[in-house]
Design an enzyme around this catalytic site. Structure first.
Site: not given
Length: 509
Positions: A79, A167, A169, A222
């Protein structure tokens, strides 16, 4: 040395997503701001230039010295990256009357192009741009077009340099993974050998060399990040890792005992410190959410410092910082010298002069879980829901007392155990109960009651930035509500929170 791909961040909302897609293909990559490019080393296999909210014609648009990359290693401009390379070479990039936002389809493309190999005809891609490349420079060959955008992708003659207007992705580019794989493997020559097991092997070796015989202290919570950090370091330095697990009196029911037992069963050198009274005493009478958080942070530091001082000759503090923490601390407007404090430590005082080691600071959350699985950490530890650092303190609205903690622990246990028993736990990103500063009228047997109200909260999310409430089955909610009211003395009403984030937050305080 690990081969890698460098991603230059020009401010796109999708930059982290590019990195995740590269990592999913077992190729290591790093994100760096466009204006803070690291020294290029021999292990760098290629470069990806991200999109940007800026126009290439803006006065303050990101500027990159392309000469240090082009024709020296493979480059993919996405882009803004594609527009910038075209403009810098003399092409014409302007705001177009025909802008593309959202889904589009490749109307034509060069099937012989290494970048487009294996892409199906009319492949759906995701566009998100106002500018478009109206004229490409000499030597720029078009390799893909959509119905409305002629220069959807190009290749520069004599170089492994490519630009794409869409794009690949994002999820909506249905074959984007094929294109990214073509760039990484066929064009850059990456071997796809970056796996959880290889990360463990390389990190343990690096930690052994870095830490030697030094002692390291780690505050365990934890949670997934600190647990995986502990196991990695334990593999590297054994008993020289000293873990401290503090009970602030605001954990879930039996959590201090259960998690401590699990850690010791894993062979970790862990000391459990029950400081419940210290925390509850400091919180007495405080209602303000922000002040409650600060009190908990202060007392934690006091307890952690006291316990750390009891260990002789400690040189290092380990933190479970992960990659998004690091990325978000560095703006594309200029590098920041301050890395975000890890939530388990809450900001260390100046008098704790320890060097910091962060073995997970190149990993995303899902990668941390995969690394943990590769080391044999139990699923019930790796799959734990996120739990706020201040614990139940921010789920008890108003002041905190031991009795309120008891009530909420009982309610929370019924809710969480119910999710597990009905195979709903793994379908939920985070769940918990909130004790409201509200009493309501009820009837139990023949007696009128005036007792507490609790709210149940369950959300689905990927990263906590946005979240939606989970549509739990009515039958399940009815069963849990009935158990809570019948078994938890002091509660006579249960409500379910159906707010999304935004506008609401996941936690109530």
């Amino acid at each position: 040395m690990q081969e890698k791909i460098l991603i230059l961040d020009c401010g796109s909302q999708y930059t982290q997503l590019i990195a995740r897609r590269v990592r999913e293909l077992n190729v290591y990559c790093e994100i760096h701001p466009y204006n803070n490019i690291p020294d290029l080393d021999g292990d760098l296999k290629g470069l990806i230039i991200s999109g940007s909210p800026s126009s290439v014609n803006d006065e303050n648009a990101p500027q990159i010295d392309l000469a240090q990359f082009r024709a020296k290693l493979p480059v993919l401009g996405v882009c803004y990256g594609a527009q910038y390379m075209a403009q810098q070479a003399g092409g014409k990039v302007e705001a177009s009357e025909t802008r593309e936002y959202g889904r589009a389809n490749l109307a034509s493309f060069d099937h012989d192009s290494p970048l487009m190999k294996g892409m199906p005809s009319h492949s759906q891609v995701w566009m998100s741009h106002g500018d478009t490349i109206l004229e490409v420079p000499s030597g720029f060959n078009l390799i893909a077009s959509t119905r409305d955008v002629k220069a959807a992708a190009y290749h520069i003659e004599g170089e492994d340099t490519y630009g794409i207007q869409f794009h690949p992705e994002v999820y909506h580019s249905t074959d984007g993974k094929i294109l990214i794989r073509n760039f990484l493997v066929d064009i850059c020559g990456c071997t796809q050998d970056w796996t959880p097991s290889s990360f463990v092997e390389e990190t343990v070796a690096a930690m052994k060399e870095k830490l030697g015989d030094d002692k390291v202290v780690l505050g365990l919570s934890g949670g997934v990040d600190s647990t995986v950090t502990a196991v990695l370091l334990s593999k590297a330095i054994g008993s020289n890792l000293h873990c401290i697990f503090v009970n602030n009196g605001l954990l879930r029911k039996n959590e201090f005992h259960d998690v401590l037992e699990q850690y010791q069963g894993m062979g970790l050198n862990v000391k459990g410190v029950d400081a419940s009274d210290q925390f509850l005493s400091a919180l007495a009478g405080e209602k303000d959410p922000e002040r409650k958080r600060k009190i908990i942070g202060r007392v934690f530091i006091e307890v952690f410092d006291q316990e750390s001082m009891a260990i002789q000759n400690v040189n290092w503090l380990a933190q479970g910082t992960i990659y998004p923490d690091v990325i978000e601390s560095v703006s594309v407007k200029g590098p920041s010298a301050t890395i975000k404090s890890h939530h388990n430590v809450g900001g260390l005082p100046d008098f704790m002069k320890l060097k910091v080691v962060e073995p997970l600071n190149t990993l995303f959350k899902d990668e941390v879980r995969r690394v943990g699985a590769a080391m044999g950490i139990a699923d019930n530890l790796l799959g734990r829901h996120p739990f706020p650092g201040p614990g139940l303190a921010i789920r008890i609205l108003g002041d905190i007392t031991a009795e309120k903690v008891r009530i909420l622990q009982e309610v929370d246990a019924i809710f969480i155990n119910g999710l597990k028993e009905h195979d709903l736990y793994d379908q939920v990103w985070q769940a918990g109960a909130i004790l409201l500063p509200v009493q309501s009228v009820g009837v139990m047997g023949d007696e009128r009651t005036y007792e507490q109200v609790v709210a149940l909260r369950a959300v689905e999310s990927t990263d906590g930035m946005t979240a939606d409430w989970v549509h739990l089955p009515y039958e399940f909610l009815a069963e849990v509500s009935n158990k809570i009211i019948n078994r938890v003395k002091g509660v006579n009403r249960v409500v379910y929170d159906i707010s999304s984030k935004p506008p609401a937050t996941i936690e109530w305080e």
